[in-house]
Design a protein around this motif. Structure first.
Motif, PDB file in Angstrom:
ATOM      1  N   TYR A   7      33.743  -6.398  48.346  1.00  0.00           N
ATOM      2  CA  TYR A   7      33.191  -5.968  49.627  1.00  0.00           C
ATOM      3  C   TYR A   7      34.308  -5.827  50.655  1.00  0.00           C
ATOM      4  O   TYR A   7      35.240  -6.628  50.686  1.00  0.00           O
ATOM      5  N   THR A   8      34.188  -4.805  51.470  1.00  0.00           N
ATOM      6  CA  THR A   8      35.194  -4.654  52.529  1.00  0.00           C
ATOM      7  C   THR A   8      34.544  -4.737  53.906  1.00  0.00           C
ATOM      8  O   THR A   8      35.244  -4.769  54.905  1.00  0.00           O
ATOM      9  N   PRO A  10      31.212  -6.638  56.065  1.00  0.00           N
ATOM     10  CA  PRO A  10      30.113  -7.610  56.004  1.00  0.00           C
ATOM     11  C   PRO A  10      28.736  -6.954  55.943  1.00  0.00           C
ATOM     12  O   PRO A  10      27.823  -7.489  55.318  1.00  0.00           O
ATOM     13  N   LEU A  11      28.596  -5.803  56.564  1.00  0.00           N
ATOM     14  CA  LEU A  11      27.287  -5.158  56.561  1.00  0.00           C
ATOM     15  C   LEU A  11      26.896  -4.641  55.180  1.00  0.00           C
ATOM     16  O   LEU A  11      25.712  -4.465  54.897  1.00  0.00           O
ATOM     17  N   ILE A  13      27.371  -6.369  52.546  1.00  0.00           N
ATOM     18  CA  ILE A  13      26.756  -7.562  51.953  1.00  0.00           C
ATOM     19  C   ILE A  13      25.356  -7.741  52.496  1.00  0.00           C
ATOM     20  O   ILE A  13      24.416  -8.008  51.752  1.00  0.00           O
ATOM     21  N   VAL A  14      25.228  -7.585  53.806  1.00  0.00           N
ATOM     22  CA  VAL A  14      23.909  -7.685  54.430  1.00  0.00           C
ATOM     23  C   VAL A  14      22.931  -6.760  53.723  1.00  0.00           C
ATOM     24  O   VAL A  14      21.812  -7.147  53.386  1.00  0.00           O
ATOM     25  N   ILE A  17      22.025  -8.095  50.398  1.00  0.00           N
ATOM     26  CA  ILE A  17      21.202  -9.298  50.484  1.00  0.00           C
ATOM     27  C   ILE A  17      19.738  -8.951  50.721  1.00  0.00           C
ATOM     28  O   ILE A  17      18.846  -9.503  50.094  1.00  0.00           O
ATOM     29  N   ARG A  88      19.653 -19.150  58.888  1.00  0.00           N
ATOM     30  CA  ARG A  88      20.093 -18.166  59.874  1.00  0.00           C
ATOM     31  C   ARG A  88      19.480 -16.799  59.595  1.00  0.00           C
ATOM     32  O   ARG A  88      19.208 -16.021  60.517  1.00  0.00           O
TER      33      ARG A  88
ATOM     34  N   GLN B  97      25.323 -10.013  60.164  1.00  0.00           N
ATOM     35  CA  GLN B  97      26.733  -9.713  59.931  1.00  0.00           C
ATOM     36  C   GLN B  97      27.544 -10.997  59.785  1.00  0.00           C
ATOM     37  O   GLN B  97      28.420 -11.099  58.929  1.00  0.00           O
ATOM     38  N   GLN B  98      27.211 -11.990  60.629  1.00  0.00           N
ATOM     39  CA  GLN B  98      27.943 -13.252  60.540  1.00  0.00           C
ATOM     40  C   GLN B  98      27.714 -13.929  59.186  1.00  0.00           C
ATOM     41  O   GLN B  98      28.622 -14.531  58.612  1.00  0.00           O
ATOM     42  N   GLY B 100      27.237 -12.300  56.464  1.00  0.00           N
ATOM     43  CA  GLY B 100      28.102 -11.533  55.567  1.00  0.00           C
ATOM     44  C   GLY B 100      29.554 -11.965  55.669  1.00  0.00           C
ATOM     45  O   GLY B 100      30.261 -12.062  54.658  1.00  0.00           O
ATOM     46  N   ILE B 101      29.999 -12.223  56.887  1.00  0.00           N
ATOM     47  CA  ILE B 101      31.381 -12.683  57.084  1.00  0.00           C
ATOM     48  C   ILE B 101      31.588 -14.027  56.391  1.00  0.00           C
ATOM     49  O   ILE B 101      32.582 -14.230  55.678  1.00  0.00           O
ATOM     50  N   GLU B 112      40.289  -8.681  53.609  1.00  0.00           N
ATOM     51  CA  GLU B 112      39.669  -7.427  54.010  1.00  0.00           C
ATOM     52  C   GLU B 112      39.172  -7.503  55.454  1.00  0.00           C
ATOM     53  O   GLU B 112      39.238  -6.534  56.201  1.00  0.00           O
ATOM     54  N   LEU B 113      38.678  -8.654  55.822  1.00  0.00           N
ATOM     55  CA  LEU B 113      38.185  -8.819  57.185  1.00  0.00           C
ATOM     56  C   LEU B 113      39.325  -8.727  58.186  1.00  0.00           C
ATOM     57  O   LEU B 113      39.208  -8.113  59.239  1.00  0.00           O
ATOM     58  N   LYS B 116      40.405  -5.223  58.832  1.00  0.00           N
ATOM     59  CA  LYS B 116      39.503  -4.472  59.696  1.00  0.00           C
ATOM     60  C   LYS B 116      39.447  -5.021  61.111  1.00  0.00           C
ATOM     61  O   LYS B 116      38.723  -4.503  61.954  1.00  0.00           O
ATOM     62  N   ILE B 118      38.055  -7.699  62.086  1.00  0.00           N
ATOM     63  CA  ILE B 118      36.786  -8.361  62.408  1.00  0.00           C
ATOM     64  C   ILE B 118      37.012  -9.833  62.742  1.00  0.00           C
ATOM     65  O   ILE B 118      36.395 -10.386  63.629  1.00  0.00           O
TER      66      ILE B 118
END
Lengths: 121, 121
Positions: A7-8, A10-11, A13-14, A17, A88, B97-98, B100-101, B112-113, B116, B118
DNA sequence: CCGTATCCGATCCGATACTG
DNA sequence: CAGTATCGGATCGGATACGG
């Protein structure tokens, strides 16, 4: 489902999920505590056992749901939200649910909400 | 996409709103203000024009995104989040998103983060 | 620059049958 | 009760060509 390690964003992954027809509903079913597989199957109208197990497995792989096995017969397991990501995610889904409720009210689907006891009549 | 009028559960709507590979990403692109179609196409790596327009149309139908046309040539339109549903959806997506982070950090995708921007390196 | 239409492979998901 | 395997129709999404 094979979990990705590349994954590059986070969205992405979202999306993985929550994608699929059932994940948000399954998570919501768990928001008040642990539930057995059959409890989930009973609580989610229209879901097949195959989909339920498949989606539960993915939610576990992403760390939103955990499982506890109790030994003895008949077999018994309980699924529950993880303290961190699972809880969360519910916070986020509650916001989204309210958006869905607004949409239903604005578009004349209020009665269905009353039937389900989600809003007061 | 034909919009349904027979939803019985707000989470069904939530699913329809965010389903698909691109919707969450499109919404996030709009979180800092209005963007033109070509701006979105440029800002979202890998999306086809077909998908972009299709998903934008659905987001408009659900009331999360709005569009303003400017007359004159060359043609120019701007897409932006609606004050109510659109903005609130961003609140929910930020929580997701958090998550995912966190997942990326826990699973060795921290670099990767940083690339970007992030998170801080 | 903005938007639509079509074709086609990939993926999703429901039904069903089966194992421990 | 809990979980796996397979098959086939429906839907998704990328490529491409075309129209305002």
């Amino acid at each position: 489902m094979k979990i990705r390690t590349d994954y590059t964003c986070p969205l992405e992954i979202v999306h993985d999920i929550i994608k699929g027809k059932w994940k948000t509903i399954i998570l919501f079913q768990l928001k008040n505590g642990s539930v057995s597989l059959s409890g989930l199957e009973h609580g989610i109208e229209g879901i097949s056992q195959k989909m339920l197990l498949e989606q539960l497995r993915e939610l576990q792989q992403f760390g939103l749901v955990e499982k506890k096995k109790y030994s003895g017969y008949p077999l018994h397991v309980e699924y529950y939200l993880s303290d961190d990501k699972g809880i969360r995610m519910i916070d986020a889904l509650k916001i989204m649910q309210q958006i869905g409720i607004d949409y239903m009210i604005e578009n004349g689907m209020e009665e269905e909400l009353k039937c389900k006891g989600i809003i007061r009549g």
